[in-house]
Design an enzyme around this catalytic site. Structure first.
Site, PDB file in Angstrom:
ATOM      1  N   TYR A 201      -1.843  -0.999  10.528  1.00 49.75           N
ATOM      2  CA  TYR A 201      -1.952  -1.289   9.089  1.00 49.75           C
ATOM      3  C   TYR A 201      -0.696  -0.819   8.374  1.00 49.75           C
ATOM      4  O   TYR A 201      -0.126  -1.536   7.537  1.00 49.75           O
ATOM      5  CB  TYR A 201      -3.190  -0.572   8.537  1.00 49.75           C
TER       6      TYR A 201
ATOM      7  N   SER B 122       0.874  -1.175   0.000  1.00 49.89           N
ATOM      8  CA  SER B 122       0.000   0.000   0.000  1.00 49.89           C
ATOM      9  C   SER B 122       0.910   1.224   0.000  1.00 49.89           C
ATOM     10  O   SER B 122       2.099   1.112   0.347  1.00 49.89           O
ATOM     11  CB  SER B 122      -0.837   0.007   1.293  1.00 49.89           C
TER      12      SER B 122
HETATM   13  P1  NAD Z   1     -11.606  -5.806   0.018  1.00 55.36           P
HETATM   14  O1  NAD Z   1     -12.004  -5.770   1.446  1.00 55.36           O
HETATM   15  O2  NAD Z   1     -12.562  -5.393  -1.030  1.00 55.36           O
HETATM   16  O3  NAD Z   1     -11.031  -7.256  -0.339  1.00 55.36           O
HETATM   17  C1  NAD Z   1     -10.177  -7.956   0.520  1.00 55.36           C
HETATM   18  C2  NAD Z   1     -10.479  -9.440   0.394  1.00 55.36           C
HETATM   19  O4  NAD Z   1      -9.597 -10.158   1.285  1.00 55.36           O
HETATM   20  C3  NAD Z   1     -11.916  -9.785   0.811  1.00 55.36           C
HETATM   21  O5  NAD Z   1     -12.538 -10.524  -0.214  1.00 55.36           O
HETATM   22  C4  NAD Z   1     -11.729 -10.582   2.087  1.00 55.36           C
HETATM   23  O6  NAD Z   1     -12.730 -11.580   2.271  1.00 55.36           O
HETATM   24  C5  NAD Z   1     -10.349 -11.210   1.875  1.00 55.36           C
HETATM   25  N1  NAD Z   1      -9.750 -11.645   3.137  1.00 55.36           N
HETATM   26  C6  NAD Z   1      -9.746 -10.988   4.324  1.00 55.36           C
HETATM   27  N2  NAD Z   1      -9.154 -11.732   5.258  1.00 55.36           N
HETATM   28  C7  NAD Z   1      -8.765 -12.889   4.657  1.00 55.36           C
HETATM   29  C8  NAD Z   1      -8.085 -14.061   5.096  1.00 55.36           C
HETATM   30  N3  NAD Z   1      -7.719 -14.226   6.379  1.00 55.36           N
HETATM   31  N4  NAD Z   1      -7.835 -15.047   4.203  1.00 55.36           N
HETATM   32  C9  NAD Z   1      -8.230 -14.919   2.902  1.00 55.36           C
HETATM   33  N5  NAD Z   1      -8.887 -13.842   2.429  1.00 55.36           N
HETATM   34  C10 NAD Z   1      -9.145 -12.842   3.303  1.00 55.36           C
HETATM   35  O7  NAD Z   1     -10.298  -4.917  -0.050  1.00 55.36           O
HETATM   36  P2  NAD Z   1      -9.429  -4.363  -1.265  1.00 55.36           P
HETATM   37  O8  NAD Z   1      -9.510  -2.893  -1.191  1.00 55.36           O
HETATM   38  O9  NAD Z   1      -9.697  -5.065  -2.535  1.00 55.36           O
HETATM   39  O10 NAD Z   1      -7.999  -4.767  -0.683  1.00 55.36           O
HETATM   40  C11 NAD Z   1      -7.156  -5.726  -1.280  1.00 55.36           C
HETATM   41  C12 NAD Z   1      -5.746  -5.465  -0.806  1.00 55.36           C
HETATM   42  O11 NAD Z   1      -5.368  -4.144  -1.218  1.00 55.36           O
HETATM   43  C13 NAD Z   1      -5.553  -5.507   0.709  1.00 55.36           C
HETATM   44  O12 NAD Z   1      -4.318  -6.121   1.007  1.00 55.36           O
HETATM   45  C14 NAD Z   1      -5.509  -4.036   1.088  1.00 55.36           C
HETATM   46  O13 NAD Z   1      -4.810  -3.822   2.274  1.00 55.36           O
HETATM   47  C15 NAD Z   1      -4.838  -3.451  -0.113  1.00 55.36           C
HETATM   48  N6  NAD Z   1      -5.043  -2.022  -0.338  1.00 55.36           N
HETATM   49  C16 NAD Z   1      -6.276  -1.508  -0.521  1.00 55.36           C
HETATM   50  C17 NAD Z   1      -6.423  -0.147  -0.738  1.00 55.36           C
HETATM   51  C18 NAD Z   1      -7.775   0.494  -0.950  1.00 55.36           C
HETATM   52  O14 NAD Z   1      -7.846   1.738  -0.898  1.00 55.36           O
HETATM   53  N7  NAD Z   1      -8.835  -0.232  -1.211  1.00 55.36           N
HETATM   54  C19 NAD Z   1      -5.301   0.684  -0.767  1.00 55.36           C
HETATM   55  C20 NAD Z   1      -4.039   0.113  -0.589  1.00 55.36           C
HETATM   56  C21 NAD Z   1      -3.917  -1.250  -0.378  1.00 55.36           C
END
Ligand code: NAD
Length: 252
Positions: free
Chosen positions: A157, A144
Site C-alpha cells: 500500500y 496518503s
Molecule cells: P472506502 O473503502 O470507504 O472507499 C473506497 C471506495 O473505492 C469504495 O467505495 C470502493 O468500492 C471503491 N473501489 C475499490 N476498488 C475499486 C475499483 N477497482 N474501481 C472503482 N472503485 C473502487 O475508503 P476511503 O477511506 O474512503 O478511501 C478512499 C481513498 O483514500 C483510497 O484511495 C484510500 O487509499 C485513501 N486513504 C484513506 C485513508 C483512511 O484512513 N481512510 C487514509 C489515507 C488514504
C-alpha cells in the site's frame, strides 16, 4: 433545497463511500454536476440519492478503474451526460494487507497496485485529453501519508501511494503549460469504512491511530473533501504537483 447548477462538472471515483462520497457531496453543494463512480452500485446510488435529496445534480456511472475499457467508457459517459469535465478526483483505492513484506503474496500486490496505481494512471490517461481539448481543468489524486513515509505492515500500500505521487508530479509538469493543474491529497487516518475494517477487531489500534496525529484525533472524510475542493478552486491557481497532507500533523 435547490442548488443551482454552475455548469461545471466533477467526476469522483470511489464515490460510493468514505472520502469519495464526502467529496462528491461537497462538489454538489457548490453547484457542480457530479458523476459518482464506483464498482459498488448500491453505495453509488446512495451517494446520488444524498446529492439529489439536497437539491444537487448527480449521476452514477459504474466503473472498475483497473480496466482500460471501463475507464474509457466512464469518460465517454461523462461527456455524453454533461458535455465537459472540469474536475476529476481519482480516489478509488484499496488496502488489504495485514502482514510484513515477506508475508505478502503476488495476488495482494497485483490487486493493490491495480486499483491504487494503474487505476489513477488510467483515469488521468482518459481525463487529460478531454481537459486538453477544453483548454483546462484540475485533477486531484488520493495518495496518503503512506505516500510520504514508511507504513510498516502495509508496504505494498505504501509503495502504491508513493507511486501515486510519482504519477501526480510527473503529470503536473507535463501539463503545467496547458492550464491543467494536477495535485494529490495525503490523508492521515480518516474515519471511513476502510479505517473501521482495519481497526474494529483491535480497539488498541484505534487508540494508536488517534495518538499518531498531533491534533489527538483521526480525521473526517469532510476534512479531506475540503482540501480537494481547495485544490480544484481558483484559490489554488498557482498550486500544481503538490502532495498536500491532510493529516492533523501526523507527518511532522
Ligand atoms: P472506502 O473503502 O470507504 O472507499 C473506497 C471506495 O473505492 C469504495 O467505495 C470502493 O468500492 C471503491 N473501489 C475499490 N476498488 C475499486 C475499483 N477497482 N474501481 C472503482 N472503485 C473502487 O475508503 P476511503 O477511506 O474512503 O478511501 C478512499 C481513498 O483514500 C483510497 O484511495 C484510500 O487509499 C485513501 N486513504 C484513506 C485513508 C483512511 O484512513 N481512510 C487514509 C489515507 C488514504
Amino acid at each position: 433545497m435547490t442548488v443551482s447548477h454552475t455548469g461545471q462538472v466533477a467526476l469522483v471515483t470511489g464515490a460510493a463511500a468514505g472520502i469519495g462520497r464526502a467529496t462528491a457531496l461537497a462538489f454538489a453543494a457548490k453547484g457542480l454536476a457530479v458523476v459518482v463512480s464506483d464498482v459498488d452500485e448500491n453505495g453509488g446510488a446512495q451517494t446520488v440519492a444524498l446529492i439529489q435529496g439536497a437539491g444537487g445534480v448527480a449521476h452514477f456511472v459504474g466503473c472498475d478503474v483497473t480496466r482500460d475499457a471501463e475507464v474509457a467508457a466512464l469518460i465517454a459517459r461523462v461527456l455524453e451526460l454533461y458535455g465537459r469535465l472540469d474536475y476529476a478526483f481519482n480516489n478509488a483505492g484499496i488496502e488489504i494487507e495485514k502482514g510484513r513484506l515477506a508475508e505478502g503474496d503476488e495476488a495482494e500486490f497485483d490487486a493493490i497496485m491495480g486499483v491504487n496505481v494503474k487505476g489513477v494512471w488510467l483515469c488521468m490517461k482518459h481525463q487529460l485529453p478531454v481537459m486538453l481539448k477544453q483548454g483546462g481543468g484540475a485533477i486531484v489524486n488520493t495518495a496518503s501519508v503512506a505516500g510520504l513515509m514508511a507504513a510498516p505492515k502495509m508496504s505494498i500500500y505504501c509503495a502504491s501511494k508513493h507511486a501515486v505521487l510519482g504519477l501526480t508530479r510527473s503529470a503536473a509538469v507535463e501539463y503545467a503549460r496547458k492550464n491543467i493543474r494536477i495535485n494529490a491529497v495525503c490523508p492521515g487516518v480518516i474515519d471511513t469504512e476502510m479505517f473501521r475494517r482495519a481497526h474494529e477487531a483491535d480497539p488498541k489500534k484505534a487508540d494508536f491511530a488517534a495518538a499518531m496525529h498531533p491534533v489527538g484525533r483521526i480525521g473526517k472524510a469532510e476534512e479531506v473533501a475540503a482540501a480537494v475542493l481547495y485544490l480544484c478552486s481558483d484559490a489554488a491557481a498557482f498550486v500544481t504537483g503538490v502532495a498536500l497532507p491532510v493529516d492533523g500533523g501526523a507527518t511532522l
